[in-house]
Design an enzyme around this catalytic site. Structure first.
Site, PDB file in Angstrom:
ATOM      1  N   CYS A  58       0.834  -1.212   0.000  1.00 28.51           N
ATOM      2  CA  CYS A  58       0.000   0.000   0.000  1.00 28.51           C
ATOM      3  C   CYS A  58       0.868   1.261   0.000  1.00 28.51           C
ATOM      4  CB  CYS A  58      -0.918  -0.010   1.218  1.00 28.51           C
ATOM      5  SG  CYS A  58      -1.639   1.589   1.582  1.00 28.51           S
ATOM      6  N   GLY A 196      -9.885  -4.190 -14.530  1.00 30.50           N
ATOM      7  CA  GLY A 196     -10.230  -4.130 -13.106  1.00 30.50           C
ATOM      8  C   GLY A 196      -9.719  -2.816 -12.527  1.00 30.50           C
ATOM      9  N   VAL A 251      -7.417 -12.121 -23.999  1.00 26.56           N
ATOM     10  CA  VAL A 251      -6.044 -12.042 -24.514  1.00 26.56           C
ATOM     11  C   VAL A 251      -5.460 -13.449 -24.613  1.00 26.56           C
ATOM     12  CG1 VAL A 251      -3.728 -11.308 -23.851  1.00 26.56           C
ATOM     13  CG2 VAL A 251      -5.654  -9.731 -23.661  1.00 26.56           C
ATOM     14  N   ASP A 322      -4.380  -9.436   2.359  1.00 22.01           N
ATOM     15  CA  ASP A 322      -4.481 -10.001   1.012  1.00 22.01           C
ATOM     16  C   ASP A 322      -4.205 -11.501   0.927  1.00 22.01           C
ATOM     17  OD1 ASP A 322      -4.967  -7.434   0.231  1.00 22.01           O
ATOM     18  OD2 ASP A 322      -3.327  -7.265  -1.204  1.00 22.01           O
ATOM     19  N   HIS A 454     -25.275  22.442   1.595  1.00 19.59           N
ATOM     20  CA  HIS A 454     -25.393  22.907   0.213  1.00 19.59           C
ATOM     21  C   HIS A 454     -24.355  23.999  -0.051  1.00 19.59           C
ATOM     22  CE1 HIS A 454     -27.296  24.056  -3.546  1.00 19.59           C
ATOM     23  NE2 HIS A 454     -27.162  25.330  -3.157  1.00 19.59           N
TER      24      HIS A 454
HETATM   25  P1  NAD Z   1      -8.855  -7.183 -10.712  1.00 22.76           P
HETATM   26  O1  NAD Z   1      -9.217  -8.562 -10.309  1.00 22.76           O
HETATM   27  O2  NAD Z   1      -9.581  -6.034 -10.115  1.00 22.76           O
HETATM   28  O3  NAD Z   1      -9.020  -7.035 -12.299  1.00 22.76           O
HETATM   29  C1  NAD Z   1      -8.407  -7.894 -13.214  1.00 22.76           C
HETATM   30  C2  NAD Z   1      -9.189  -7.851 -14.510  1.00 22.76           C
HETATM   31  O4  NAD Z   1      -8.467  -8.537 -15.520  1.00 22.76           O
HETATM   32  C3  NAD Z   1     -10.558  -8.518 -14.385  1.00 22.76           C
HETATM   33  O5  NAD Z   1     -11.562  -7.604 -14.763  1.00 22.76           O
HETATM   34  C4  NAD Z   1     -10.448  -9.706 -15.342  1.00 22.76           C
HETATM   35  O6  NAD Z   1     -11.670 -10.027 -15.970  1.00 22.76           O
HETATM   36  C5  NAD Z   1      -9.385  -9.234 -16.350  1.00 22.76           C
HETATM   37  N1  NAD Z   1      -8.706 -10.350 -17.050  1.00 22.76           N
HETATM   38  C6  NAD Z   1      -8.214 -11.482 -16.486  1.00 22.76           C
HETATM   39  N2  NAD Z   1      -7.699 -12.296 -17.469  1.00 22.76           N
HETATM   40  C7  NAD Z   1      -7.879 -11.649 -18.645  1.00 22.76           C
HETATM   41  C8  NAD Z   1      -7.568 -11.974 -20.008  1.00 22.76           C
HETATM   42  N3  NAD Z   1      -6.981 -13.127 -20.356  1.00 22.76           N
HETATM   43  N4  NAD Z   1      -7.874 -11.075 -20.979  1.00 22.76           N
HETATM   44  C9  NAD Z   1      -8.477  -9.899 -20.637  1.00 22.76           C
HETATM   45  N5  NAD Z   1      -8.807  -9.561 -19.380  1.00 22.76           N
HETATM   46  C10 NAD Z   1      -8.510 -10.418 -18.389  1.00 22.76           C
HETATM   47  O7  NAD Z   1      -7.273  -7.070 -10.484  1.00 22.76           O
HETATM   48  P2  NAD Z   1      -6.293  -5.804 -10.576  1.00 22.76           P
HETATM   49  O8  NAD Z   1      -6.948  -4.655 -11.263  1.00 22.76           O
HETATM   50  O9  NAD Z   1      -5.027  -6.364 -11.117  1.00 22.76           O
HETATM   51  O10 NAD Z   1      -6.096  -5.416  -9.053  1.00 22.76           O
HETATM   52  C11 NAD Z   1      -5.550  -6.359  -8.113  1.00 22.76           C
HETATM   53  C12 NAD Z   1      -6.116  -6.118  -6.740  1.00 22.76           C
HETATM   54  O11 NAD Z   1      -5.619  -4.914  -6.189  1.00 22.76           O
HETATM   55  C13 NAD Z   1      -7.628  -6.029  -6.750  1.00 22.76           C
HETATM   56  O12 NAD Z   1      -8.167  -6.867  -5.760  1.00 22.76           O
HETATM   57  C14 NAD Z   1      -7.909  -4.593  -6.446  1.00 22.76           C
HETATM   58  O13 NAD Z   1      -9.116  -4.423  -5.706  1.00 22.76           O
HETATM   59  C15 NAD Z   1      -6.689  -4.159  -5.654  1.00 22.76           C
HETATM   60  N6  NAD Z   1      -6.477  -2.713  -5.879  1.00 22.76           N
HETATM   61  C16 NAD Z   1      -7.359  -1.842  -5.311  1.00 22.76           C
HETATM   62  C17 NAD Z   1      -7.244  -0.484  -5.560  1.00 22.76           C
HETATM   63  C18 NAD Z   1      -8.226   0.473  -4.950  1.00 22.76           C
HETATM   64  O14 NAD Z   1      -8.907   0.107  -4.008  1.00 22.76           O
HETATM   65  N7  NAD Z   1      -8.354   1.696  -5.455  1.00 22.76           N
HETATM   66  C19 NAD Z   1      -6.260  -0.017  -6.423  1.00 22.76           C
HETATM   67  C20 NAD Z   1      -5.403  -0.937  -7.006  1.00 22.76           C
HETATM   68  C21 NAD Z   1      -5.527  -2.290  -6.724  1.00 22.76           C
END
Ligand code: NAD
Length: 477
Positions: A58, A196, A251, A322, A454
């Site tokens: 973090c 994501g 992909v 995690d 407001h």
């Molecule tokens: P995620 O699980 O949120 O998203 C990964 C995405 O990749 C998914 O939507 C999935 O469908 C897609 N994906 C997987 N395989 C694929 C493929 N072959 N082709 C195309 N798309 C594919 O994971 P992340 O974005 O890597 O984040 C990791 C973790 O870190 C998450 O749990 C997230 O909540 C956390 N995180 C949170 C914050 C925040 O709270 N603001 C910021 C960064 C990370």
């Protein structure tokens, strides 16, 4: 000069201390250090072990440095768009090293503060790589040799790490979020694999800083865990910003050469960019920690198996953050750490219900949510729910900021608010009230008479509650 590290077999192994600790915590990220601070407050003797810096992902490779970049991205957008509000500016570009220095200065200040907090709490900081040699003993391999540290309780808080897909090897142009945070130059054409949280945040940063960005996501929407109305609104808003979004695109592989990164989709299409960010989720850090040998079971994906009290399959060993399957969020880690420290001290804290943990994605526009999405609420309560979608079009402060978006609220019919979903610039800041509503099981009619200041974006939550209570104010019907 740093002392030379002795080869493993030549290192001395100390005897475990006689008295030992009440808690030995393996991993000093959000979950681990929160556990250490709370345990120490409760009078327990605490050792905190980590091979890297206090603060974990973090602080050093996640939330804080990314949000600093997102703030810089917002400043760039404001500078570029200042004419909208009648202010003359010119946007001359991005100073890469300056951006990194700003980001690092934020991390450094927080790091210093955290080191002070842990020292003041009387926590013993044991730098080195730790692994379990028994359910009550951690071997810590540091610069001075290996030390055996005994604890009545051990807490696994080793966090998560970037992962990639088969056929997608990380390299100079195919990078993870760890490398993406340290770029000295904004990419010109960026490809983002995974729509994501990480994918969408970096797409937002790079687009604001001047890159052409394409997001490729296998599922039918971005942020697929969010309420469909919000995901749809987000895709519309990102496209409006010029970000290309390809959903439903799986992909197959990726490769790089000197000039570009190439992403091959399962339908045969190849996309090219000068950089490809792989953001397909993060895996738990549980390998080579001696967990199985100590009786700590892992699930098929390598996460530590726990009960709802975060107790693992080895008596006296807990896991937080995690490494426990579920939302990978720093604030979930904090809560886990506190709850485990309190349990070890003999208190009886309430378990942490996963769906009531607030979630914020800091892209522009921001997405924030807590509780059940409409489909999840339907699954639990069938048609016995009511929902309202309140556009930000009528919200004064949102108009001043120039953002569109919405508040969506879901209630159990005749019952409390069970979900709040927000979309819009800066709407992440509204998650505080939203999570109170859901966690305190507020009824819309309880919220309706409460006065929201407001002009704030906060009013939009009050308006949505008024509408759900059947007394909408700024409404055409
Ligand atoms: P995620 O699980 O949120 O998203 C990964 C995405 O990749 C998914 O939507 C999935 O469908 C897609 N994906 C997987 N395989 C694929 C493929 N072959 N082709 C195309 N798309 C594919 O994971 P992340 O974005 O890597 O984040 C990791 C973790 O870190 C998450 O749990 C997230 O909540 C956390 N995180 C949170 C914050 C925040 O709270 N603001 C910021 C960064 C990370």
């Amino acid at each position: 000069m740093r002392p030379k590290r002795a080869p493993e077999e030549e290192q001395q192994v100390s005897e475990p201390q006689e008295a030992g600790y009440d808690v030995v915590i393996l991993g000093a990220g959000s979950g681990g250090y929160a556990c250490a601070l709370r345990a120490s407050q409760l009078g327990l003797r605490v050792a905190l072990v980590d091979a890297a810096e206090l603060g974990g992902t973090c602080l050093h490779r996640g939330c804080i440095p990314t949000k600093a970049l997102l703030h810089a991205a917002e400043v760039a957008d404001e500078a570029r768009q200042a004419a909208r509000v009648g202010v003359q500016t010119t946007f001359d570009g991005v100073d890469g090293p300056g951006l990194l220095a700003y980001q690092q200065s934020v991390v450094d200040r927080l790091y210093q503060g955290l080191q002070g907090l842990v020292a003041a709490a009387g926590v013993d900081w044991l730098p080195g790589r730790g692994h379990l040699v028994a359910a009550d003993t951690v071997a810590v391999r540091g610069e001075q040799g290996t030390q055996l540290v005994r604890g009545r309780h051990v807490v696994i808080a080793t966090g998560s790490q970037v992962r990639t897909l088969d056929g997608v090897a990380l390299g100079a142009r195919i990078v993870s979020s760890d490398q993406a945070l340290r770029l000295e130059r904004v990419p010109t054409r960026a490809l983002v694999l995974g729509g994501g949280v990480i994918g969408v945040e970096f797409a937002s940063i790079w687009s604001s800083l001047g890159a052409q960005v394409t997001i490729v996501e296998a599922l039918d929407s971005l942020l697929p865990a969010e309420d469909p109305a919000i995901s749809k609104g987000l895709v519309r808003a990102l496209k409006k910003r010029g970000i290309s979004v390809r959903t439903g695109a799986r992909v197959a592989s990726a490769h790089e050469d000197d000039d570009a990164a190439h992403l091959v989709l399962e339908d045969g299409t190849t996309l090219d960019g000068d950089l490809l960010l792989v953001a397909v989720g993060r895996g738990p850090v549980t390998a080579d920690l001696g967990l199985a040998e100590a009786g700590v079971e892992l699930d098929e994906a390598g996460f530590v198996r726990t009960d709802e009290r975060l107790q693992t399959t080895a008596p006296g060993v807990y896991a937080v953050g995690d490494v426990v399957r579920g939302l990978q969020l720093a604030h979930r880690g904090f809560r886990h750490g506190i709850v485990v420290a309190e349990r070890i001290a003999g208190l009886d804290p309430a378990p942490v219900p996963e769906e009531n943990i607030p979630r914020v994605t800091y892209c522009d526009p921001q997405v924030a949510s807590v509780g059940l999405t409409e489909p999840a609420a339907r699954e639990q309560f069938g048609d016995e729910i009511d929902t309202v979608e309140q556009s930000l079009a009528g919200n004064g402060k949102s108009q001043i900021l120039g953002t569109s978006g919405m508040v969506k609220m879901v209630r159990r019919r005749g019952g409390p608010i069970v979900g709040v979903h927000l979309l819009g610039a800066r709407m992440g800041e509204q998650i505080g009230e939203a999570q109170m509503l859901v966690n305190w099981e507020a009824y819309p009619q309880d919220v309706a008479p409460l006065v929201h200041a407001h002009p704030t974006q906060n009013e939009s939550l009050g308006e949505a509650a008024l509408a759900l209570a059947g007394t909408p104010l700024h409404s055409h019907n």
